[in-house]
Structure formats: structure tokens, C-alpha cells
Design a protein around this motif. Structure first.
Motif, short mmCIF file in Angstrom:
data_model
loop_
_atom_site.label_atom_id
_atom_site.label_comp_id
_atom_site.label_asym_id
_atom_site.label_seq_id
_atom_site.Cartn_x
_atom_site.Cartn_y
_atom_site.Cartn_z
N GLN A 193 21.66 18.30 46.95
CA GLN A 193 22.46 19.23 48.48
C GLN A 193 20.53 18.98 49.70
O GLN A 193 21.36 19.55 50.70
CB GLN A 193 22.23 20.36 47.86
CG GLN A 193 23.46 20.41 47.68
CD GLN A 193 24.26 21.32 47.03
OE1 GLN A 193 25.00 21.60 47.51
NE2 GLN A 193 23.38 21.89 45.50
N VAL A 194 18.76 18.74 49.12
CA VAL A 194 18.26 18.19 49.67
C VAL A 194 19.07 17.74 51.19
O VAL A 194 18.89 17.05 51.58
CB VAL A 194 16.52 17.88 49.06
CG1 VAL A 194 15.50 17.76 49.99
CG2 VAL A 194 16.36 19.11 48.61
N THR A 209 23.75 5.40 48.82
CA THR A 209 23.07 6.10 48.53
C THR A 209 24.16 7.05 49.10
O THR A 209 24.63 7.73 50.08
CB THR A 209 22.13 6.22 48.41
OG1 THR A 209 21.55 5.36 48.03
CG2 THR A 209 21.74 7.44 47.43
N GLN A 210 25.23 7.55 47.16
CA GLN A 210 25.79 8.98 47.44
C GLN A 210 25.79 10.11 47.10
O GLN A 210 25.11 10.07 45.79
CB GLN A 210 27.34 8.42 46.95
CG GLN A 210 27.72 7.43 47.96
CD GLN A 210 29.17 7.82 47.48
OE1 GLN A 210 30.15 6.50 47.02
NE2 GLN A 210 30.53 8.44 48.59
N VAL A 211 26.01 11.28 47.67
CA VAL A 211 25.43 12.58 47.06
C VAL A 211 26.87 12.84 46.43
O VAL A 211 28.49 12.47 46.32
CB VAL A 211 26.07 13.61 47.99
CG1 VAL A 211 25.93 15.19 46.60
CG2 VAL A 211 24.29 13.42 48.51
N PRO A 214 32.67 16.87 42.30
CA PRO A 214 33.01 16.56 40.82
C PRO A 214 34.68 16.13 41.38
O PRO A 214 35.06 15.73 40.77
CB PRO A 214 33.69 18.54 41.24
CG PRO A 214 31.91 19.13 41.67
CD PRO A 214 32.16 18.08 42.48
N ASP A 215 35.79 16.24 43.00
CA ASP A 215 36.33 15.63 42.12
C ASP A 215 36.11 13.39 42.86
O ASP A 215 37.61 13.32 42.57
CB ASP A 215 37.54 15.37 44.00
CG ASP A 215 35.94 15.33 45.38
OD1 ASP A 215 35.04 14.05 45.23
OD2 ASP A 215 36.56 15.17 46.21
N PHE A 216 35.05 13.07 42.26
CA PHE A 216 35.07 11.96 41.47
C PHE A 216 35.50 11.57 40.85
O PHE A 216 35.62 10.67 40.00
CB PHE A 216 33.43 11.18 42.04
CG PHE A 216 33.01 11.36 43.44
CD1 PHE A 216 33.79 11.32 44.70
CD2 PHE A 216 31.90 10.98 43.42
CE1 PHE A 216 33.13 11.08 45.68
CE2 PHE A 216 30.40 10.77 44.23
CZ PHE A 216 31.53 11.04 45.53
N VAL A 217 35.44 13.55 39.85
CA VAL A 217 36.14 12.77 38.39
C VAL A 217 37.65 13.68 38.33
O VAL A 217 38.72 12.96 38.07
CB VAL A 217 35.01 13.70 37.51
CG1 VAL A 217 36.00 13.60 36.13
CG2 VAL A 217 33.73 12.80 37.91
N THR A 224 32.75 21.54 45.60
CA THR A 224 31.37 20.05 46.12
C THR A 224 30.38 20.06 45.61
O THR A 224 29.60 19.65 45.96
CB THR A 224 31.77 19.67 47.86
OG1 THR A 224 31.59 21.35 48.50
CG2 THR A 224 33.10 20.42 48.32
N ASP A 225 30.11 20.80 44.90
CA ASP A 225 28.59 21.21 44.66
C ASP A 225 28.38 20.41 43.08
O ASP A 225 28.25 19.97 42.39
CB ASP A 225 28.66 22.70 43.91
CG ASP A 225 26.73 23.13 43.43
OD1 ASP A 225 26.67 22.03 43.53
OD2 ASP A 225 26.38 24.58 43.32
N PRO A 226 27.30 19.33 43.89
CA PRO A 226 26.31 18.45 43.01
C PRO A 226 25.90 18.24 42.05
O PRO A 226 25.83 18.03 40.40
CB PRO A 226 25.47 17.69 44.29
CG PRO A 226 25.40 18.43 44.77
CD PRO A 226 26.44 19.23 45.38
N ALA A 227 25.81 20.19 41.78
CA ALA A 227 25.07 20.35 40.40
C ALA A 227 25.97 20.57 38.87
O ALA A 227 25.80 21.04 38.27
CB ALA A 227 24.52 21.90 40.62
N LEU A 228 27.53 20.64 39.50
CA LEU A 228 28.42 20.43 38.34
C LEU A 228 28.14 19.39 37.43
O LEU A 228 28.76 19.31 36.59
CB LEU A 228 29.32 21.18 38.76
CG LEU A 228 29.73 22.62 39.78
CD1 LEU A 228 31.16 22.53 40.49
CD2 LEU A 228 29.51 23.07 38.03
#
Length: 240
Positions: A193-194, A209-211, A214-217, A224-228
């Protein structure tokens, strides 16, 4: 076991087949993940003390690849970079199967955060604003001056170091499998998220490149938190 000079029976091990490289001979390639029983028991103890049953211990690389599997399965070469606090790692897949992992010590997002905090004597809120709101979008403003320029230089230096390490890993994988570049790079973890980091890596590494989200899965997920990414990848171990 020989590498670590310990008895073979003291380690639990999982072995994955690795797709053949472009220069493959008659042999076969595998990737092995091992965990000492003593270490596994130490990891399990707090959960068991809380009344939970531990059913599996997984590697970070496998969990990360699993979280990105839907995006990577159709691709010849996909790469996921998990940007944690203390360190980062890259996992590269070929048609969804893991082929390479590399760990970057001291290249987590806390490295530039600590530098900003120490240099500017900034509090946590300001440091997080500089990382996650301002980030590397403004890293090229040479005339910013003062505190802002100091922060920008710290974040830009860190992002460049991360990019260089990713380039080494991608270079190895591309040569091994005869590919010009990765087809997609996904950024996972809180450090993903930087602000502006995805654009910097896309430009320097030359691949889309993408961030990760969770909805990708989980299509119905509104988070929307990529930390998950890592915990979701762990949970998916028994859902495929």
C-alpha cells in the motif's frame, strides 16, 4: 538435513515438482520446504493452549502462490512480491506452479519508516501518512526541500533497492524458462500500500504490476487490504 547438519527424522518436509526449464536435461527439478519438529511444536503451542487444533503448518511461499493462483494459472510466468514489515519476498510461478522463491532481508516497509522516524523525529501517524499517502508519487520532486525531501529520498531509496532485488530474481526465472519477462507482478502485504510503489516497480521492471486484492479470490469480498493475502492463502490450503 545435511545442509543444516541435523538428523533427517527431525524435519517435516514437503516436496513440490517444479516445471521443467527451457534447458532441462534428463533429470527432474523439485522444491523442498522443511520445518524442524521442534520449531513446529513451538509454533503450535500457543494455539493449542488457547484450545485450538492446529491442522497444518504451511510455508509462506505456498500460501502466497495460492492467494494469487487465479491470476497466475493462465500465465507462463507470474510473480508475487510480499512486502512485510521486516522483510520482503518474491515468489515466481509458471502456469500457477511455484518455480522460485527469494527472501529479501531488511527490505520490508518498516525500513524507510524507521529512517523517516529517526531522521525527522516524526510520530507514527506522520510516518504512515508519508508512506501510504504521499509515498513515491512525489519522489522526483527534487525541490521539495527540508523534511519532505528527506522522507521522499528514504522511500525512493528503499523502493529502488526492492526493485533491484526483484530484478535479480526475475532475471534468473526468465533465463531458466526462456521468457522475456514476467507476465504479471502482484504486490501483496501491508507494504504493497506504499503509495505509487506499483508504478515504480512496473516502470523499473518492465512488466504489468498490480496491488493484490482479496476479491481476486473471493468475488463477493468488499475488503481491499492486500495484507490479507498471506492469511487467505493459508486458509485456501483446504479449499481447492
Amino acid at each position: 538435513a545435511r545442509l543444516h547438519r541435523v538428523p533427517a527424522e527431525s524435519i517435516a518436509c514437503e516436496i513440490l515438482d517444479v516445471p521443467a526449464s527451457a534447458r532441462a536435461g534428463e533429470g527432474t527439478s523439485v522444491m523442498a520446504f522443511g520445518c524442524a519438529h521442534e520449531s513446529a511444536e513451538a509454533l503450535m503451542r500457543p494455539f493449542e493452549a488457547a484450545g485450538l487444533e492446529v491442522v497444518a503448518i504451511d510455508s509462506r511461499a505456498c500460501a502466497l502462490a495460492r492467494a494469487c493462483h487465479k491470476q497466475f494459472e493462465p500465465l507462463e510466468l507470474g510473480a508475487a512480491v510480499h512486502i512485510g514489515g521486516g522483510a520482503s519476498r518474491i515468489v515466481i510461478t509458471r502456469q500457477g506452479s511455484i518455480v522460485y522463491e527469494r527472501w529479501f532481508a531488511n527490505l520490508g516497509y518498516l525500513a524507510p519508516a524507521a529512517e523517516i522516524e529517526q531522521t525527522l523525529r516524526a510520530d507514527r501517524d506522520l510516518v504512515e501518512h508519508l508512506l501510504f499517502r504521499r509515498g513515491v508519487h512525489e519522489a522526483q520532486t527534487a525541490n521539495a526541500g527540508g523534511a519532505l525531501q528527506t522522507a521522499e529520498e528514504a522511500i525512493a531509496g528503499w523502493s529502488n533497492d526492492l526493485s533491484e532485488q526483484c530484478a535479480i530474481a526475475l532475471g534468473y526465472a526468465c533465463e531458466r524458462f526462456g521468457r522475456p519477462n514476467a507476465d504479471l507482478l502482484l504486490l501483496v502485504g501491508r507494504g504493497a500500500q506504499v503509495a505509487g510503489l506499483d508504478s515504480v516497480l512496473e516502470e523499473s521492471l518492465g512488466c504489468p504490476t498490480q496491488v493484490w486484492r482479496p476479491d481476486f479470490v473471493l468475488e463477493s469480498c468488499k475488503e481491499t487490504d492486500p495484507a490479507l493475502g498471506m492469511p487467505l492463502g493459508l486458509a485456501l490450503r483446504f479449499d481447492r
